[in-house]
Scaffold this active site. Structure first.
Site, mmCIF file in Angstrom:
data_model
loop_
_atom_site.group_PDB
_atom_site.id
_atom_site.type_symbol
_atom_site.label_atom_id
_atom_site.label_comp_id
_atom_site.label_asym_id
_atom_site.label_seq_id
_atom_site.Cartn_x
_atom_site.Cartn_y
_atom_site.Cartn_z
ATOM 1 N N CYS A 1 -4.098 26.081 -6.764
ATOM 2 C CA CYS A 1 -3.298 26.201 -7.981
ATOM 3 C C CYS A 1 -4.182 26.505 -9.185
ATOM 4 O O CYS A 1 -3.744 27.168 -10.131
ATOM 5 C CB CYS A 1 -2.484 24.938 -8.216
ATOM 6 S SG CYS A 1 -3.470 23.431 -8.342
ATOM 7 N N HIS B 1 -2.323 19.100 -10.773
ATOM 8 C CA HIS B 1 -1.737 20.403 -10.441
ATOM 9 C C HIS B 1 -1.809 21.310 -11.663
ATOM 10 O O HIS B 1 -1.606 20.861 -12.797
ATOM 11 C CB HIS B 1 -0.294 20.237 -9.985
ATOM 12 C CG HIS B 1 0.372 21.507 -9.587
ATOM 13 N ND1 HIS B 1 -0.066 22.292 -8.530
ATOM 14 C CD2 HIS B 1 1.447 22.164 -10.111
ATOM 15 C CE1 HIS B 1 0.714 23.344 -8.409
ATOM 16 N NE2 HIS B 1 1.633 23.292 -9.360
#
Length: 574
Positions: free
Chosen positions: A258, A531
């Site tokens: 990510c 994230h």
């Protein structure tokens, strides 16, 4: 004028026999009256046709045929001046209609008698069954040429049909009423009145075939022009829509990637870089790892900015980047800002056309601006690429000795600005920039050597921006190197067009330098795990979208941009 023909008699009838039938029997034409109730006609037609088309009674069938012949004869006799009136054909579905054989003399006789030949070429596309009873279909063939129907009933006055569908429905209704008026000999009562063909013709005003034909042609032509114009407008809208949806493509997460997906999305919305990569064609196969990274990145950008592509997998780019930077070969979590520096450096090395020259030598007696200019020229000869033109700026570092007051100035390139965060839970970006340029005291182990005192002295150090890049990257230092924790301060940064003014932080006072935000790399979570997502502004639609790996959101409001997750800010110089 309504013309009735029986399919059973079409092959055997000729014009001479029609004339004989006219003289011997005469015709019956039902009363087409607008005052007649529709419900009564429906009940009457059902009772009548149940007797008309009963296959068990052959005598009734013969009577029906006689009635149809007599009606057809009268209709043919009076159809000389009714070229454009509806034509109704009664046909049995189980019988094939034989083609009438006519010679030239018969045709001449027909024309002389005033009968109208039914030409299939002039048949309207309206061909639909009106009544189905006992296996017999009544098919109505209607030829329409700008037909105007006027209702002379004062109590039931209706407007003239304006559309083709309304005309078709009106004529079909009249044809149905006419069929309802056809009677068998058994139903013939003295009270029934037979109207002549002139009375029937009075209900259908004569329309000029020439004017109606031109009306159809003009309508078709105007429809064609309007259709072409609408198609052109539609194509323009489609082209605009395609441009507004290009680049709204997600990147699949292939294992804790990510951080890479977020940075690539921000770089993908760097307008000049994307334009270059979409037109980039390698003249030869990549010979270095950096060129391989550039090649895979350009392929990825082209695919991301292709219409109707919603998600792609950056596997090849990840593999080529890991081949040079081994720390990214596994699938561990990484820092997005650190990846950005390595990635831009690889792109720069692949495109660099600079040559190494002599070491930099600058006279200390020159002004600071002259020193900055010579330093930049020397650096540009050494590092020459599009990446440098877009992302690299120049910092001015001022070192002042607290003992003798001597000042030393140096100029260094920078790829991004890593700004500290204040201790308050909520602050503005300008407060972070103020901390960045604030004068810092170097003492103890950090004391530098003064060039004039020739010994280590306590000094002060400060930064200003000498040269601003085209695209300014601001890194918010949320991760503390000493405490191994993340700062969750809310930094309020400018989000509008030309809203960030970097002039106060420049080396030259009294100058304005405006920037506009176009991308954000957000980090949610902590140092133990988190994230990354990207929020980018589309260069065409000017709408904000969130890119969460392979998911792309709808447009976002600017009120959703500022949050405690903002980590890397991308600004474009106005």
């Amino acid at each position: 004028m309504i013309q009735l023909r029986s399919a059973d008699m079409e092959s055997g009838l000729n014009e001479a026999s029609i004339s004989n039938d006219i003289e011997e029997r005469g015709g019956r034409i039902g009363d087409i009256s607008n005052n007649t109730s529709t419900t009564a006609n429906d009940i009457r037609s059902r009772n009548r046709y149940s007797r008309l088309y009963s296959r068990n009674d052959t005598d009734e069938t013969d009577n029906v045929s006689s009635a149809i012949r007599s009606s057809s004869a009268t209709a043919l006799h009076t159809s000389a001046s009714a070229e454009d009136v509806p034509t109704i054909t009664l046909s049995r579905t189980r019988l094939r209609r034989a083609k009438p054989t006519e010679d030239k003399e018969t045709k001449k006789t027909s024309l002389k008698n005033g009968s109208t030949d039914y030409d299939s070429k002039t048949t309207s596309s309206l061909d639909r069954p009106l009544i189905t009873s006992n296996g017999i279909d009544t098919v109505v063939h209607i030829k329409l040429n700008k037909l105007k129907l006027n209702d002379h009933n004062a109590n039931n006055e209706s407007s003239t049909p304006t559309t083709q569908d309304e005309k078709n429905d009106t004529v079909a209704t009249m044809a149905t009423n006419h069929l309802n008026s056809v009677e068998t000999p058994e139903d013939n009562d003295a009270s029934n009145k037979v109207r002549t063909s002139s009375a029937l013709r009075s209900t259908l005003p004569t329309a000029s075939p020439t004017s109606s034909r031109y009306w159809d042609r003009d309508t078709s032509r105007s429809s064609l022009i309007s259709s072409s114009a609408s198609h052109a407008d539609e194509n323009k809208k489609t082209a605009v829509n395609d441009e507004e949806t290009e680049g709204l493509c997600g990147l699949k997460n292939i294992g804790n990637t990510c951080f890479m997906n977020s940075v690539i999305q921000c770089l993908s919305h760097t307008n000049e870089l994307t334009k270059f990569l979409r037109n980039y064609n390698a003249t030869k196969s990549p010979t270095s790892k950096d060129q391989q990274i550039l090649y895979e990145f350009s392929k990825l950008i082209k695919e991301m900015w292709t219409n109707n592509v919603h998600s792609v997998t950056p596997m090849e780019l990840k593999r080529s980047f890991s081949a040079k930077h081994r720390m990214y070969s596994d699938y561990n979590q990484q820092d997005a800002q650190e990846f950005l520096r390595f990635f831009l450096d690889s792109l720069h090395c692949a495109l660099n056309t600079g040559v190494k020259g002599e070491a930099l030598k600058i006279d200390d007696n020159l002004s600071d601006n002259k020193k900055a200019e010579l330093t930049w020229e020397w650096y540009s000869r050494l590092e020459n690429s599009l990446i440098r033109d877009l992302f690299v700026g120049q910092l001015k570092s001022t070192l002042r000795c607290t003992t003798c007051g001597n000042t030393s100035v140096t100029f260094d390139p920078f790829w991004d600005l890593s700004v500290p965060l204040p201790s308050s839970s909520r602050c503005k970006l300008e407060a972070c920039l103020d901390l960045f340029i604030r004068e810092e005291v170097l003492d103890g182990d950090e004391m530098p050597t003064c060039s004039k005192c020739q010994t280590r002295r306590k000094c002060t150090k400060s930064f200003t921006i000498q040269r601003f890049p085209k695209y300014l990257v601001i890194h918010l230092k949320r991760f503390s190197e000493t405490r191994w924790s993340k700062l969750s301060n809310i930094v309020e940064f400018p989000t509008g067009e030309r809203e960030l003014n970097m002039g106060p932080y420049g080396a030259n006072a009294n100058s304005n330098m405006y920037f506009s935000l176009y991308a954000i790399s957000n980090h949610m979570g902590s140092t133990a795990g988190g994230h990354y997502v990207a929020i980018c502004k589309h260069p065409v639609s000017k709408k904000w979208h969130e890119f969460n790996d392979n998911l792309v959101s709808e447009s976002l409001s600017e009120h959703h941009l500022v949050s405690s997750s903002a980590y890397i800010l991308f600004y474009e110089r106005a």
